[in-house]
Write an enzyme that holds these catalytic residues in place. Structure first.
Site, PDB file in Angstrom:
ATOM      1  CB  SER A  64      -0.913   0.017   1.224  1.00 17.91           C
ATOM      2  OG  SER A  64      -1.640  -1.186   1.314  1.00 17.91           O
ATOM      3  CD  GLN A  65      -1.054   6.949  -1.174  1.00 22.28           C
ATOM      4  OE1 GLN A  65      -2.162   6.545  -0.837  1.00 22.28           O
ATOM      5  NE2 GLN A  65      -0.860   8.131  -1.701  1.00 22.28           N
TER       6      GLN A  65
END
Ligand code: SAH
Length: 224
Positions: A64-65
């Site tokens: 994930s970011q």
């Protein structure tokens, strides 16, 4: 990447992507500076590891970011000694952030290849996270109840086992599908039997929760 380089990149990531977007929890910010994110991506992505984006980790999944990891961790309100169930180990990075903050973490991953790699990196870094190859939609009853449950794949529903396996006063943080390809972060706090406090936060895009497990040879076609 030298030690100094990645430390600088992690500091810069926290200042420009995370603090600047309103994450305030000091322990989250400290953990995001301390965990070497570049060790959770393929060697070819190391130079992009601290960028403001999710990255491929193989098997069509993503790490994930950074901002999303920080935001969800803040919403979970992690404290030392808290027991957390993560659904969707992926690279293991989110689990490392939770462990760095002192949580005792059980993390479920349906793809054996990813679970094994995550487990390896986590143990090399000295994080004792229990990674289990399982369909996370069932939760993980043997270690329940949990003080917090963090789902890091897009869910269509808040599964019953998650609700049941959460301790009273605990929180579930998850990206819930609101239309195809779009989710919104939902925090559900268990206030009593059948009594939940719900709050909505950021819009986001995660890979979907998929049922069943996938056991594959580690060496076959790792990046698909
Ligand atoms: N938290 C991860 C990112 C997760 S990506 C990180 O820090 O890197 C979402 C992950 O959820 C993928 O690895 C996917 O395989 C996993 N997943 C999807 N459905 C699942 C299920 N039913 N049970 C367990 N894991 C699941």
């Amino acid at each position: 990447m030298t030690h100094l380089d990645w430390r600088k990149e992690a500091d810069f990531m926290v200042a420009t992507q995370i603090e600047s977007r309103g994450v305030r929890d000091k322990h989250v910010l400290a953990a995001m500076k301390r965990v070497p994110r570049h060790l959770f991506v393929f060697p070819e992505y190391i130079s992009l590891a601290y960028f403001d984006a999710p990255l491929p980790i193989g098997k069509n999944q993503t790490i994930s970011q950074p901002y999303m990891v920080a935001r969800m961790t803040e919403l979970l309100r992690v404290s030392k000694g808290m027991s957390v169930l993560e659904v969707g180990t992926g690279s293991g990075y989110q689990a490392a952030i939770l462990a760095e903050m002192g949580a005792s973490v059980v993390s479920l991953e349906r793809i054996e290849f990813l679970a094994q790699r995550a487990e390896e990196v986590l143990s090399q870094l000295g994080y004792s996270v229990m990674v289990v190859v399982a369909d996370g939609r069932q939760g993980y009853a043997p270690k329940a109840p949990y003080d917090g449950i963090l789902v890091t794949a897009a869910a269509d529903i808040v599964e019953e086992p998650w609700q049941e396996q959460l301790a009273m006063g605990g929180r579930i943080v998850l990206p819930l599908s609101i239309e195809p390809g779009l989710q919104r972060l939902l925090v559900m706090e268990k206030k009593g039997e059948g009594l939940w406090l719900e709050n909505w936060y950021d819009y986001c895009r995660f890979v979907p929760v998929v049922s069943g497990i996938s056991k594959q040879e580690i060496h076959e076609n790792n990046d698909t």
